[in-house]
Design a protein around this motif. Structure first.
Motif, PDB file in Angstrom:
ATOM      1  N   ARG A 172      17.920  18.606 -47.571  1.00  0.00           N
ATOM      2  CA  ARG A 172      17.725  19.822 -48.353  1.00  0.00           C
ATOM      3  C   ARG A 172      17.076  19.513 -49.708  1.00  0.00           C
ATOM      4  O   ARG A 172      16.187  20.236 -50.171  1.00  0.00           O
ATOM      5  N   LEU A 173      17.507  18.411 -50.329  1.00  0.00           N
ATOM      6  CA  LEU A 173      16.931  18.012 -51.612  1.00  0.00           C
ATOM      7  C   LEU A 173      15.452  17.683 -51.476  1.00  0.00           C
ATOM      8  O   LEU A 173      14.621  18.150 -52.265  1.00  0.00           O
ATOM      9  N   LEU A 174      15.105  16.892 -50.459  1.00  0.00           N
ATOM     10  CA  LEU A 174      13.705  16.494 -50.287  1.00  0.00           C
ATOM     11  C   LEU A 174      12.829  17.682 -49.901  1.00  0.00           C
ATOM     12  O   LEU A 174      11.698  17.798 -50.361  1.00  0.00           O
ATOM     13  N   ARG A 175      13.357  18.550 -49.057  1.00  0.00           N
ATOM     14  CA  ARG A 175      12.586  19.734 -48.680  1.00  0.00           C
ATOM     15  C   ARG A 175      12.304  20.600 -49.905  1.00  0.00           C
ATOM     16  O   ARG A 175      11.194  21.129 -50.067  1.00  0.00           O
ATOM     17  N   SER A 176      13.302  20.730 -50.792  1.00  0.00           N
ATOM     18  CA  SER A 176      13.087  21.539 -51.991  1.00  0.00           C
ATOM     19  C   SER A 176      12.030  20.914 -52.901  1.00  0.00           C
ATOM     20  O   SER A 176      11.254  21.624 -53.542  1.00  0.00           O
ATOM     21  N   LYS A 177      11.989  19.585 -52.972  1.00  0.00           N
ATOM     22  CA  LYS A 177      10.955  18.931 -53.779  1.00  0.00           C
ATOM     23  C   LYS A 177       9.568  19.263 -53.230  1.00  0.00           C
ATOM     24  O   LYS A 177       8.634  19.514 -53.991  1.00  0.00           O
ATOM     25  N   ALA A 178       9.432  19.262 -51.892  1.00  0.00           N
ATOM     26  CA  ALA A 178       8.146  19.599 -51.287  1.00  0.00           C
ATOM     27  C   ALA A 178       7.762  21.042 -51.588  1.00  0.00           C
ATOM     28  O   ALA A 178       6.586  21.349 -51.832  1.00  0.00           O
ATOM     29  N   VAL A 179       8.760  21.933 -51.576  1.00  0.00           N
ATOM     30  CA  VAL A 179       8.494  23.333 -51.878  1.00  0.00           C
ATOM     31  C   VAL A 179       7.996  23.495 -53.311  1.00  0.00           C
ATOM     32  O   VAL A 179       7.048  24.236 -53.591  1.00  0.00           O
ATOM     33  N   LEU A 180       8.646  22.791 -54.227  1.00  0.00           N
ATOM     34  CA  LEU A 180       8.343  22.950 -55.646  1.00  0.00           C
ATOM     35  C   LEU A 180       7.112  22.160 -56.070  1.00  0.00           C
ATOM     36  O   LEU A 180       6.627  22.326 -57.187  1.00  0.00           O
ATOM     37  N   LEU A 181       6.604  21.307 -55.198  1.00  0.00           N
ATOM     38  CA  LEU A 181       5.411  20.517 -55.487  1.00  0.00           C
ATOM     39  C   LEU A 181       4.386  20.781 -54.389  1.00  0.00           C
ATOM     40  O   LEU A 181       4.174  19.943 -53.507  1.00  0.00           O
ATOM     41  N   PRO A 182       3.753  21.948 -54.375  1.00  0.00           N
ATOM     42  CA  PRO A 182       2.815  22.290 -53.301  1.00  0.00           C
ATOM     43  C   PRO A 182       1.741  21.211 -53.144  1.00  0.00           C
ATOM     44  O   PRO A 182       1.147  20.752 -54.109  1.00  0.00           O
ATOM     45  N   GLY A 183       1.526  20.804 -51.894  1.00  0.00           N
ATOM     46  CA  GLY A 183       0.511  19.802 -51.606  1.00  0.00           C
ATOM     47  C   GLY A 183       1.025  18.382 -51.608  1.00  0.00           C
ATOM     48  O   GLY A 183       0.350  17.483 -51.105  1.00  0.00           O
ATOM     49  N   VAL A 184       2.214  18.137 -52.172  1.00  0.00           N
ATOM     50  CA  VAL A 184       2.786  16.783 -52.193  1.00  0.00           C
ATOM     51  C   VAL A 184       3.514  16.537 -50.868  1.00  0.00           C
ATOM     52  O   VAL A 184       4.317  17.364 -50.424  1.00  0.00           O
ATOM     53  N   GLN A 185       3.241  15.406 -50.243  1.00  0.00           N
ATOM     54  CA  GLN A 185       3.884  15.059 -48.973  1.00  0.00           C
ATOM     55  C   GLN A 185       5.204  14.349 -49.251  1.00  0.00           C
ATOM     56  O   GLN A 185       5.249  13.331 -49.935  1.00  0.00           O
ATOM     57  N   VAL A 186       6.284  14.889 -48.702  1.00  0.00           N
ATOM     58  CA  VAL A 186       7.615  14.319 -48.850  1.00  0.00           C
ATOM     59  C   VAL A 186       8.127  13.964 -47.462  1.00  0.00           C
ATOM     60  O   VAL A 186       8.075  14.800 -46.547  1.00  0.00           O
ATOM     61  N   SER A 187       8.617  12.743 -47.291  1.00  0.00           N
ATOM     62  CA  SER A 187       9.071  12.317 -45.968  1.00  0.00           C
ATOM     63  C   SER A 187      10.425  11.627 -46.056  1.00  0.00           C
ATOM     64  O   SER A 187      10.800  11.077 -47.085  1.00  0.00           O
TER      65      SER A 187
END
Length: 657
Positions: free
Chosen positions: A191-206
């Protein structure tokens, strides 16, 4: 009783990261290592927020090690100009060291970052058996490791060339001795990593999780659509009543806020359980805070204005904020130059200026949207009006029960308009002057004011049958709707309670403390169920006001409030670090609540978003020690014992005489 030695050798100085290891709960969550891993992830996210990283990768190994890698600039490895140690060593082993502090002077590495409590990733080192850091920077690959809560293993190594690659890779082995569970909950990490991806459009989080066969299960998130796509994904399967409204707005050079401060948001009205998530500089604020208060205030004012403009409100119906926002789901991401959080884990934002910031940024765009899309505005208005009508019907049912009573409310009581017990608050205010200011500062919907004349009678030894001979006590009892009772009385004595919170609000001086004590004595002795049920609160009005001049266009004039001399000194030291001289500060001391302007009283003592109030709690029944102390201090026949107690304990008092 054994004698305890007390001399110079009794003192111990905690050095380095020892304070964290001694009291980990003061610095992080101890249910799992999730927060100490989040500190590492937040550093990578700050690089992405600043525009230098496009990828954040997290790997969880079967042995419990967690690796976080980014392609940002890489932590500086050169010696600090003052400390003479490599900066990476300072970052991972020294509390209150980092690249996020000098924002006023322009030397900060980040314009916006997750708070300034100052412990950061050093907590991760303190509570781990081992931490390894690899840095790609300026064409070279560097490596350093720490163990046993911060002990450096060897010197910073240069391992060779890395070409044009840059970034930081951190591997952490959490120390299970400091946590209820040594494993990070995977659902929380996802949930934390998914939220980072949401708040940073275009940044790839895996996220990669090692499996039993040695392979890795991989998840990846990248949201080009940002907040609105995330909100729709969260509310999938729930009927959307009003389309999602999403945009963002940040301050420019000529506005009242620092350039870049502002917010992005996605709002929607749905038929079902509502969901709300908020963030400050990418830090999840699961307990909300002042930025959420600003968002709700802006939405309420915009919808209220729309309803008034289109004459939609039925006669006799009054809207409250919860009527408008009760069916609203949202994702809010605020950016603040200098966020102040409640506690080290940063779950709640306390910055008072965030209320005005978010409200200002959101209200006008939202007003424009509902006026350009009148059908959406009317749909929201209809939902709010139905909720208000339902609330009023519930209140009328309660009101019928009240009408059977014969008590007449005190004439000096400025009652609230709402009949929702859980929302209503009664302020017991010292004096008519302060009561007048409080009436102007209050929220008429939910806050009632009862001014008290002088000091309430000491009720510790008054017979319950003679209590109502005192006018003030009679008015308090009738106003709150509860009769005097004993500690073991049935819960039914609170059946006619009219307010969910009873707030004692007295001056921040000795007389005010005396009035607080007398009222607390009254409630403990004759209304103990009120205290046991958590209905009694004490307001903390400030003693000082500090006005700070503007610093050019980027930093407008500010105002701080201090409860006491210690907090005043803390604010002075903070402003001194911001290069303010003492003669630039205008410090005023409030003589009493009546001297405060209504706007000041509202901001510091009455607005739920920014006030400071303390709950009074003693459990279900007061302990014998508590009752004994009250009897000693308030009993009329205890004068000699009280004098002996004061002679013994008098040196401990801290009074503003």
């Amino acid at each position: 009783m054994a004698q305890t030695q007390y001399d110079e050798s009794s003192f111990r100085v905690l050095k380095g990261l020892e304070p964290v290891r001694e009291r980990p709960g003061m610095y992080t969550r101890t249910d799992s290592p999730c927060h100490i891993i989040q500190e590492v992830i937040d550093n990578a996210a700050d690089e992405a927020l600043a525009g230098f990283a496009r990828s954040i990768q997290v790997r969880v190994a079967r042995d419990g090690a967690i690796t976080v890698a980014d392609d940002g600039r890489g932590i500086p490895v050169g010696p600090h100009p003052v400390e003479k140690k490599p900066v990476v060593v300072l970052a991972y082993t020294v509390l209150h060291a980092g690249g996020k502090f000098d924002k006023k002077s322009g030397n900060s590495a980040y314009a916006f970052s997750g708070g300034l409590h100052g412990v950061g990733v050093a907590v991760t080192t303190a509570l781990s058996t081992r931490v390894e850091v690899e840095i790609r920077r300026e064409g070279k690959l560097h490596r350093i490791a720490f163990t046993d809560g911060g002990r450096q293993i060897g010197e910073l190594e240069e391992l060779g060339s890395c070409g044009r690659q840059t970034g930081t890779r951190v591997t952490v082995w959490p120390d299970g001795r400091y946590f209820d569970s040594p494993r990070v909950p995977m659902n929380e990490l996802e949930r934390l990593l998914r939220s980072k991806a949401v708040l940073l459009p275009g940044v790839q989080v895996s996220l990669e999780i090692e499996q039993a066969d040695g392979g890795f299960k991989r998840q990846e998130w990248r949201y080009q659509d940002g907040l609105p796509g995330y909100l729709r994904e969260m509310m999938a399967g729930i009927e959307m009543l009003v389309p999602v409204f999403a945009t963002e707005k940040y301050a420019g050079e000529d506005e009242d806020f620092a350039p870049g401060e502002g917010a992005a948001w996605a709002l929607g009205w749905f038929d079902g359980q509502q969901i709300g998530e908020s963030y400050v500089n990418l830090i999840p604020t699961v307990a909300g805070g002042t930025h959420e208060a600003g968002m709700r205030a802006a939405v309420f004012e915009a919808v209220k204005s729309f309803i008034e403009h289109h004459s939609l409100l039925p006669k006799g119906v009054k809207l409250q904020q919860e009527d408008v926002c009760g069916r609203m789901s949202f994702v809010l991401s605020a950016r603040l130059l200098d966020p102040q959080f409640q506690g080290q884990v940063k779950e709640k934002l306390n910055s008072r200026e965030a209320v005005k910031l978010v409200s200002t940024m959101l209200q006008h765009p939202f007003e424009a949207w509902i006026n350009q899309n009148v059908e959406h505005g009317k749909a929201i208005a209809e939902l709010a009006i139905k909720q208000a009508q339902s609330r009023l019907k519930d209140a009328q049912k309660v009101e019928k029960k009240k009408s059977s009573g014969v008590a007449v409310l005190p004439g000096k009581l400025a009652d609230c308009e709402s009949s929702h017990i859980t929302e209503n608050e009664l302020y017991l205010v010292e004096g008519d002057s302060a009561g007048g200011s409080a009436k102007l500062a209050r929220n008429r919907e939910t806050q009632a004011i009862l001014p008290l004349r002088g000091k309430v009678q000491n009720a510790w030894e008054i017979d319950p049958g003679r209590l109502f001979a005192n006018t003030e006590i009679h008015d308090i009892s009738v106003a709150i709707g509860v009769d005097p009772h004993v500690a073991d009385a049935a819960d039914a004595v609170l059946a006619n309670l009219r307010y969910g919170k009873i707030v004692i609000m007295a001056d921040a001086d000795v007389d005010g403390s005396h009035i607080q004590t007398l009222l607390l004595t009254l409630f403990l002795r004759h209304f103990p169920k009120l205290v046991a049920a958590g209905h009694v609160y004490v307001a903390l009005p400030p003693l000082y006001r500090i006005d700070v001049p503007a610093q050019g266009k980027k930093r407008p004039a500010r105002r701080f409030y201090a409860l006491d001399d210690a907090e005043l000194q803390s604010i002075r030291e903070r402003l001194s670090k911001e290069s303010f001289r003492e003669d630039q500060l205008e410090i005023g001391r409030f003589k009493g609540l009546g001297e405060m302007q209504p706007a000041q009283l509202k901001e510091t003592t009455m607005d739920p978003a920014t006030r400071r109030v303390l709950p009074v709690s003693l459990g279900n029944t007061p302990s014998p020690d508590t009752l004994g102390l009250f009897n000693l201090l308030m009993g009329k026949g205890e004068a000699s014992s009280r004098r002996a107690w004061m002679e013994l304990k008098g040196n401990l008092v801290e009074a503003d005489l």
